[in-house]
Scaffold this motif. Structure first.
Motif, PDB file in Angstrom:
ATOM      1  N   ASP A 286     -74.430   9.717 -11.417  1.00 29.27           N
ATOM      2  CA  ASP A 286     -73.347   9.446 -10.470  1.00 29.27           C
ATOM      3  C   ASP A 286     -73.945   8.879  -9.185  1.00 29.27           C
ATOM      4  O   ASP A 286     -74.831   9.486  -8.579  1.00 29.27           O
ATOM      5  N   VAL A 287     -73.420   7.736  -8.761  1.00 31.76           N
ATOM      6  CA  VAL A 287     -73.975   7.088  -7.579  1.00 31.76           C
ATOM      7  C   VAL A 287     -73.797   7.965  -6.334  1.00 31.76           C
ATOM      8  O   VAL A 287     -74.553   7.845  -5.369  1.00 31.76           O
ATOM      9  N   VAL A 288     -72.824   8.871  -6.369  1.00 36.54           N
ATOM     10  CA  VAL A 288     -72.630   9.780  -5.233  1.00 36.54           C
ATOM     11  C   VAL A 288     -73.874  10.640  -5.009  1.00 36.54           C
ATOM     12  O   VAL A 288     -74.205  10.979  -3.877  1.00 36.54           O
ATOM     13  N   GLU A 289     -74.560  10.959  -6.094  1.00 35.43           N
ATOM     14  CA  GLU A 289     -75.802  11.738  -5.950  1.00 35.43           C
ATOM     15  C   GLU A 289     -76.828  10.951  -5.130  1.00 35.43           C
ATOM     16  O   GLU A 289     -77.456  11.492  -4.215  1.00 35.43           O
ATOM     17  N   ALA A 290     -76.959   9.664  -5.432  1.00 31.98           N
ATOM     18  CA  ALA A 290     -77.907   8.824  -4.690  1.00 31.98           C
ATOM     19  C   ALA A 290     -77.464   8.678  -3.234  1.00 31.98           C
ATOM     20  O   ALA A 290     -78.280   8.746  -2.312  1.00 31.98           O
ATOM     21  N   LEU A 291     -76.151   8.499  -3.060  1.00 33.42           N
ATOM     22  CA  LEU A 291     -75.622   8.352  -1.706  1.00 33.42           C
ATOM     23  C   LEU A 291     -75.823   9.641  -0.907  1.00 33.42           C
ATOM     24  O   LEU A 291     -76.192   9.605   0.279  1.00 33.42           O
ATOM     25  N   ALA A 292     -75.602  10.767  -1.562  1.00 36.06           N
ATOM     26  CA  ALA A 292     -75.781  12.063  -0.901  1.00 36.06           C
ATOM     27  C   ALA A 292     -77.211  12.207  -0.402  1.00 36.06           C
ATOM     28  O   ALA A 292     -77.432  12.643   0.737  1.00 36.06           O
ATOM     29  N   SER A 293     -78.196  11.820  -1.241  1.00 38.82           N
ATOM     30  CA  SER A 293     -79.573  11.974  -0.750  1.00 38.82           C
ATOM     31  C   SER A 293     -79.867  11.009   0.378  1.00 38.82           C
ATOM     32  O   SER A 293     -80.592  11.352   1.313  1.00 38.82           O
TER      33      SER A 293
ATOM     34  N   GLY B  67     -80.754  12.713   3.644  1.00 47.44           N
ATOM     35  CA  GLY B  67     -82.139  12.399   3.982  1.00 47.44           C
ATOM     36  C   GLY B  67     -82.284  11.827   5.386  1.00 47.44           C
ATOM     37  O   GLY B  67     -83.287  12.036   6.057  1.00 47.44           O
ATOM     38  N   SER B  68     -81.247  11.106   5.852  1.00 45.41           N
ATOM     39  CA  SER B  68     -81.344  10.506   7.179  1.00 45.41           C
ATOM     40  C   SER B  68     -80.508  11.290   8.193  1.00 45.41           C
ATOM     41  O   SER B  68     -80.315  10.854   9.326  1.00 45.41           O
ATOM     42  N   GLY B  69     -79.967  12.426   7.762  1.00 47.63           N
ATOM     43  CA  GLY B  69     -79.195  13.284   8.661  1.00 47.63           C
ATOM     44  C   GLY B  69     -77.918  12.635   9.153  1.00 47.63           C
ATOM     45  O   GLY B  69     -77.430  12.949  10.243  1.00 47.63           O
TER      46      GLY B  69
END
Ligand code: ATP
Ligand code: MG
Length: 434
Positions: free
Chosen positions: A278-285, A289-291
């Motif tokens: 799920d691309v949301v997983e990548a977006l979430a990190s 990751g950048s706060g």
């Protein structure tokens, strides 16, 4: 009923990979009221273990049908996995039918009874309904497989080196039994005969399956060794899956690395890394990751972007909220989109998508914003903005970017595709490659 394993000892099978046949039980499956997700899930889980599924049968809730299916399954299989019909009601026939076909008497298991009674007490019942006693019955000699999610345990019966395993139909319970006791049992009993399978997956989005396949085939050598390449399209993208079967670990690894190395540059612009797919997983990190925090403004997707984001546990760490601004004046009142801009360019336009993204970020005090506005159809299309036209924008601080797509499909598909595209656009912006 004949005992199907009695006269037919399993042929010397130590050399070949064990085979599984699945039997799913339930009238509702035949009537199409329930989709047989259990077979699909088991097929995938077993493939990962190196246990190929040879066949599946789906039968109704009668003793005859269940017995016939299990008998046929045993003609081919080392392991027969049966789901459904272990409940407490009259139409739950599997336990009795299978015990009868093997001539096994049923005994009430005292430990199971206690556990079930405790479960009912914990839920506030003073006593367990009498009909549930059925679920504590175990065919003589069967192994009990713990069900951490419900009352009926799994039951594993061994006959002449082959296994018949009964599990409840409720997917959550079946999966819990499989992942726990059943997987252990299969590994213990069949371990040395399993053919490990090795996978490498690329998740892509934003490129059509045929286009992707053509480009990838162009970089693959004629000989793929033990590897096969599969293209698995979903509405939101295409997964490219490399599978190495019947190979030793080092050989599989060598082939997979070589082929993945050739494919990587081809998919570079479309891939995202997410274990769940799920691309949301990548977006979430990328956000976590950048706060950074995110807010979304949606028109034609009606909240789907917010839904996709909040489907993921832990989203409160970066997701501030969303606004569904459907009417033009709602876009102005809630997001501060200039009414003059809407009048000049139309609601489905680049400046409006950009103003929605920036507006919602500002209204909700978020670092990043998404804006989506489009024509989901079936009505409302025009010559220059046909059904499927969607403008979507992402903004991070002062930087923003908008794209227009003409999505194919019906209303639902257009909305899902637009949602995915908007999420991906923000991901690319955060990655610095929008
Ligand atoms: P219960 O105690 O709930 O009666 P059971 O073991 O008897 O459990 P079934 O009655 O066959 O199981 O099915 C219970 C529910 O689980 C069904 O209503 C259906 O929603 C779901 N289910 C059953 N079989 C499948 C299947 N093969 N794939 C997906 N869902 C299923
Ligand atoms: Mg039932």
């Amino acid at each position: 009923v004949r005992d199907p394993s009695a006269g037919a000892p399993l042929t010397a099978s130590a050399g070949r990979a064990p085979r599984v046949v699945i039997v799913t039980v339930g009238d509702e499956l035949l009537l199409g009221k329930t989709v047989d997700g259990n077979s699909a899930w088991l097929g995938a889980a077993l493939a990962e273990m190196g246990l190929p599924v040879l066949k599946r049968y789906t039968v109704g809730d009668t003793d005859d049908a269940i017995q016939e299916a299990v008998t046929r399954a045993l003609d081919d299989a080392d392991v027969v996995l049966v789901t459904g019909g272990l409940g407490p009601t009259r139409d739950d026939r599997t336990r009795d039918a299978v015990a009868a076909m093997f001539g096994l008497p049923l005994h009430v298991d005292a430990t199971l009874m206690q556990a079930m009674e405790a479960r009912f007490r914990a839920r506030g019942y003073t006593s367990m309904p009498a009909s549930n006693v059925k679920q504590a019955e175990v065919p003589e000699g069967a192994r009990v497989l713990a069900n951490p999610q419900g009352t009926a345990p799994g039951l594993a019966i061994e006959r002449g080196g082959r296994w018949v395993v009964l599990m409840p139909g409720v997917p959550r319970e079946m999966k819990a039994i499989f992942t726990g006791d059943l997987k252990r049992l299969l590994l213990d009993e069949l371990g040395p005969r399993l053919r490990p399978v090795f996978f490498r997956t690329f998740h892509t989005t934003g490129i059509a399956e045929s286009d992707l396949a053509e480009r990838i085939e162009a970089v693959l050598p004629p000989d793929l060794g033990p590897v096969s390449v599969a293209f698995l399209p979903h509405i939101t993208g295409v997964d490219v899956r490399l599978t190495a079967t019947d190979a030793r670990a080092e050989e599989a690894e060598r082939w997979l690395s070589d082929l993945a190395g050739r494919i990587a540059p081809v998919v570079e612009g479309y891939r995202f890394d997410a274990e769940s797919g799920d691309v949301v997983e990548a977006l979430a990190s990328a956000l976590a990751g950048s706060g950074r925090t995110l807010a979304v403004a949606e028109s034609c997707t009606g909240g789907l972007v917010a839904k996709r984001l909040t489907d993921r546990a832990g989203s409160s760490a970066y997701f501030k909220g969303g606004v569904v601004a459907y009417a033009n004046d709602a876009k102005t009142a809630l997001l501060g989109v200039d009414a003059g801009v809407i009048a000049e360019h139309g609601a489905v336009s680049e400046p409006v998508a950009l103003a929605m993204a920036a507006g919602v970020a500002s209204v909700l005090g978020a670092d990043a914003g998404i804006g989506v506005t489009g024509v989901a159809g079936p009505d409302g299309g025009t010559a220059d903005k046909p059904v499927g036209t969607v403008w979507y924008a992402a903004s991070v601080g002062e930087t923003s970017v908008a794209r227009k797509s003409l999505f194919p499909g019906d209303r639902q598909q257009i909305r899902e595709r637009a949602t995915q595209a908007a999420l991906v656009l923000l991901l690319r912006l955060l990655e610095g490659r929008a």
